[in-house]
Motif scaffolding. Sequence first.
Motif, PDB file in Angstrom:
ATOM      1  N   ARG A 191      21.718  43.543  24.571  1.00 52.87           N
ATOM      2  CA  ARG A 191      22.852  42.710  24.579  1.00 52.87           C
ATOM      3  C   ARG A 191      22.790  41.437  25.460  1.00 52.87           C
ATOM      4  O   ARG A 191      21.780  41.464  26.385  1.00 52.87           O
ATOM      5  CB  ARG A 191      23.994  43.531  25.476  1.00 52.87           C
ATOM      6  N   ARG A 192      23.530  40.612  25.189  1.00 54.03           N
ATOM      7  CA  ARG A 192      23.510  39.475  25.962  1.00 54.03           C
ATOM      8  C   ARG A 192      23.770  39.483  27.180  1.00 54.03           C
ATOM      9  O   ARG A 192      24.428  40.321  27.517  1.00 54.03           O
ATOM     10  CB  ARG A 192      24.122  38.295  24.908  1.00 54.03           C
ATOM     11  N   SER A 193      23.457  38.505  27.999  1.00 53.56           N
ATOM     12  CA  SER A 193      23.887  38.328  29.305  1.00 53.56           C
ATOM     13  C   SER A 193      24.387  36.905  29.512  1.00 53.56           C
ATOM     14  O   SER A 193      24.165  35.983  28.792  1.00 53.56           O
ATOM     15  CB  SER A 193      22.993  38.606  30.309  1.00 53.56           C
ATOM     16  N   SER A 194      25.250  36.689  30.674  1.00 53.19           N
ATOM     17  CA  SER A 194      25.831  35.417  30.868  1.00 53.19           C
ATOM     18  C   SER A 194      25.889  35.263  32.637  1.00 53.19           C
ATOM     19  O   SER A 194      25.943  36.080  33.317  1.00 53.19           O
ATOM     20  CB  SER A 194      27.072  35.103  30.441  1.00 53.19           C
ATOM     21  N   VAL A 195      26.018  34.333  33.026  1.00 54.47           N
ATOM     22  CA  VAL A 195      26.246  33.823  34.493  1.00 54.47           C
ATOM     23  C   VAL A 195      27.673  34.144  34.703  1.00 54.47           C
ATOM     24  O   VAL A 195      27.735  34.315  36.160  1.00 54.47           O
ATOM     25  CB  VAL A 195      25.873  32.388  34.680  1.00 54.47           C
ATOM     26  N   ASP A 196      28.570  34.235  33.963  1.00 55.60           N
ATOM     27  CA  ASP A 196      29.786  34.298  34.209  1.00 55.60           C
ATOM     28  C   ASP A 196      30.071  35.980  34.411  1.00 55.60           C
ATOM     29  O   ASP A 196      31.534  36.027  34.631  1.00 55.60           O
ATOM     30  CB  ASP A 196      30.934  33.775  33.620  1.00 55.60           C
ATOM     31  N   CYS A 197      29.198  36.799  34.059  1.00 56.79           N
ATOM     32  CA  CYS A 197      29.533  38.356  34.228  1.00 56.79           C
ATOM     33  C   CYS A 197      30.735  38.885  33.270  1.00 56.79           C
ATOM     34  O   CYS A 197      31.492  39.340  33.855  1.00 56.79           O
ATOM     35  CB  CYS A 197      29.812  38.769  35.598  1.00 56.79           C
ATOM     36  N   ARG A 198      30.561  38.514  31.903  1.00 55.91           N
ATOM     37  CA  ARG A 198      31.519  39.004  30.941  1.00 55.91           C
ATOM     38  C   ARG A 198      31.693  40.422  31.050  1.00 55.91           C
ATOM     39  O   ARG A 198      30.498  41.238  31.190  1.00 55.91           O
ATOM     40  CB  ARG A 198      31.106  38.390  29.670  1.00 55.91           C
ATOM     41  N   ALA A 199      32.801  40.937  30.874  1.00 47.37           N
ATOM     42  CA  ALA A 199      32.940  42.613  31.129  1.00 47.37           C
ATOM     43  C   ALA A 199      32.229  43.090  29.870  1.00 47.37           C
ATOM     44  O   ALA A 199      31.916  44.168  29.852  1.00 47.37           O
ATOM     45  CB  ALA A 199      34.435  42.836  31.109  1.00 47.37           C
ATOM     46  N   THR A 200      32.367  42.648  28.707  1.00 48.23           N
ATOM     47  CA  THR A 200      31.796  43.201  27.424  1.00 48.23           C
ATOM     48  C   THR A 200      30.953  42.206  26.863  1.00 48.23           C
ATOM     49  O   THR A 200      31.048  41.542  25.827  1.00 48.23           O
ATOM     50  CB  THR A 200      33.034  43.758  26.576  1.00 48.23           C
ATOM     51  N   PRO A 201      29.645  42.251  27.353  1.00 47.86           N
ATOM     52  CA  PRO A 201      28.683  41.453  26.566  1.00 47.86           C
ATOM     53  C   PRO A 201      28.266  41.851  25.158  1.00 47.86           C
ATOM     54  O   PRO A 201      28.204  43.021  24.719  1.00 47.86           O
ATOM     55  CB  PRO A 201      27.392  41.594  27.580  1.00 47.86           C
ATOM     56  N   ALA A 202      28.249  40.754  24.352  1.00 48.73           N
ATOM     57  CA  ALA A 202      28.044  40.909  22.932  1.00 48.73           C
ATOM     58  C   ALA A 202      26.642  41.502  22.862  1.00 48.73           C
ATOM     59  O   ALA A 202      25.585  41.293  23.326  1.00 48.73           O
ATOM     60  CB  ALA A 202      28.053  39.543  22.154  1.00 48.73           C
ATOM     61  N   ALA A 203      26.696  42.322  21.652  1.00 53.08           N
ATOM     62  CA  ALA A 203      25.008  42.654  21.215  1.00 53.08           C
ATOM     63  C   ALA A 203      24.433  41.686  20.594  1.00 53.08           C
ATOM     64  O   ALA A 203      24.844  40.759  19.893  1.00 53.08           O
ATOM     65  CB  ALA A 203      25.289  43.893  20.305  1.00 53.08           C
ATOM     66  N   ALA A 204      23.084  41.746  20.885  1.00 47.95           N
ATOM     67  CA  ALA A 204      22.156  40.722  20.105  1.00 47.95           C
ATOM     68  C   ALA A 204      22.101  40.958  18.865  1.00 47.95           C
ATOM     69  O   ALA A 204      21.942  42.165  18.245  1.00 47.95           O
ATOM     70  CB  ALA A 204      20.816  40.692  20.964  1.00 47.95           C
ATOM     71  N   LEU A 205      21.768  39.927  17.957  1.00 46.92           N
ATOM     72  CA  LEU A 205      21.749  40.156  16.412  1.00 46.92           C
ATOM     73  C   LEU A 205      20.216  40.174  16.168  1.00 46.92           C
ATOM     74  O   LEU A 205      19.285  40.015  16.782  1.00 46.92           O
ATOM     75  CB  LEU A 205      22.388  38.731  15.754  1.00 46.92           C
ATOM     76  N   PRO A 206      20.253  40.819  14.772  1.00 44.23           N
ATOM     77  CA  PRO A 206      18.581  41.048  14.276  1.00 44.23           C
ATOM     78  C   PRO A 206      18.130  39.625  14.230  1.00 44.23           C
ATOM     79  O   PRO A 206      18.636  38.584  13.946  1.00 44.23           O
ATOM     80  CB  PRO A 206      18.899  41.573  13.100  1.00 44.23           C
ATOM     81  N   GLY A 207      17.039  39.596  14.661  1.00 41.33           N
ATOM     82  CA  GLY A 207      16.142  38.358  14.484  1.00 41.33           C
ATOM     83  C   GLY A 207      14.825  38.162  15.308  1.00 41.33           C
ATOM     84  O   GLY A 207      14.348  39.329  15.973  1.00 41.33           O
ATOM     85  N   THR A 208      14.149  37.141  15.689  1.00 35.93           N
ATOM     86  CA  THR A 208      12.975  37.194  16.309  1.00 35.93           C
ATOM     87  C   THR A 208      13.212  36.639  17.656  1.00 35.93           C
ATOM     88  O   THR A 208      14.287  35.848  17.908  1.00 35.93           O
ATOM     89  CB  THR A 208      11.993  36.147  15.695  1.00 35.93           C
ATOM     90  N   TYR A 209      12.722  37.263  18.817  1.00 33.78           N
ATOM     91  CA  TYR A 209      13.119  36.947  20.098  1.00 33.78           C
ATOM     92  C   TYR A 209      11.613  36.705  21.100  1.00 33.78           C
ATOM     93  O   TYR A 209      10.571  37.259  20.693  1.00 33.78           O
ATOM     94  CB  TYR A 209      13.795  38.152  20.772  1.00 33.78           C
ATOM     95  N   VAL A 210      11.890  36.176  22.044  1.00 29.53           N
ATOM     96  CA  VAL A 210      10.585  35.739  22.650  1.00 29.53           C
ATOM     97  C   VAL A 210      11.012  36.200  24.277  1.00 29.53           C
ATOM     98  O   VAL A 210      12.088  35.747  24.916  1.00 29.53           O
ATOM     99  CB  VAL A 210      10.070  34.471  23.055  1.00 29.53           C
ATOM    100  N   ALA A 211      10.109  37.142  24.961  1.00 28.82           N
ATOM    101  CA  ALA A 211      10.257  37.454  26.148  1.00 28.82           C
ATOM    102  C   ALA A 211       9.276  36.695  27.297  1.00 28.82           C
ATOM    103  O   ALA A 211       8.057  36.674  26.978  1.00 28.82           O
ATOM    104  CB  ALA A 211      10.181  38.771  26.463  1.00 28.82           C
TER     105      ALA A 211
END
Length: 228
Positions: A191-211
């Motif tokens: 799931r996505r995160s944000s600095v404003d601490c949303r109550a229901t963060p959105a799920a990450a979409l399929p794709g390529t990611y970098v950690a």
Amino acid sequence: MDPDTMRGDGADVYWRRRMSVLVGVLVVVAVVAWACSSGGSGPERSSSAQSSPGAKSSATPAPDPLLAGLRTLAMGTASPSPTPTAPKPSPTVRPKRPGDPCAAEDLVLSMQGGREQIYTGSARPSFIATLVNIGPVMCTADVGPRALEIRITSGADRIWSTADCVSGAGSEVRQLPRGVPYVRSLEWDRRRSSVDCRATPAAALPGTYVATVRMGGLRAPKGVFHLR
């Protein structure tokens, strides 16, 4: 003519010729002797006069201009020898005391997991961040979620970070003994995160990611993974 008269005249002629030849030889010898004595008398007299201990020279001989010029040039253009300078003492490095904050050059940061892996369905990517003190003594470092940050991005999009929505101070100071790694494991819930601490963060979409994992100016090699 009387033979006796003839004999007397012949003897006179003979002696006259002999005397003429002798006089000629003497004249030649005298001329040669005079030429030799006149050609060498000047330098010999001058030399004898200068070398004689009792004789005094009326004038001081002039110095050779070529030698005088060379001497003046050598004395005037000779570069002074550099003054030796004492070597500067190297700055004293104060030895580190156990418990001092860790220096960046004493830390090694690395990350495991998420390297070219594919996560399908509900499988969650997992990561392990490792921090090792390679300094001479034990030191301390803040390994809280803000200081030791694990971040996930997709292109220019910042998807998730441990520094987002942290409760409390968010700092965690730990002692790092030399050679003993500090390990933090993490499982991402996709799931996505944000600095404003949303109550229901959105799920990450399929794709390529970098950690990536970072701590101040330290960066660990990134890990690329895929969501399906």
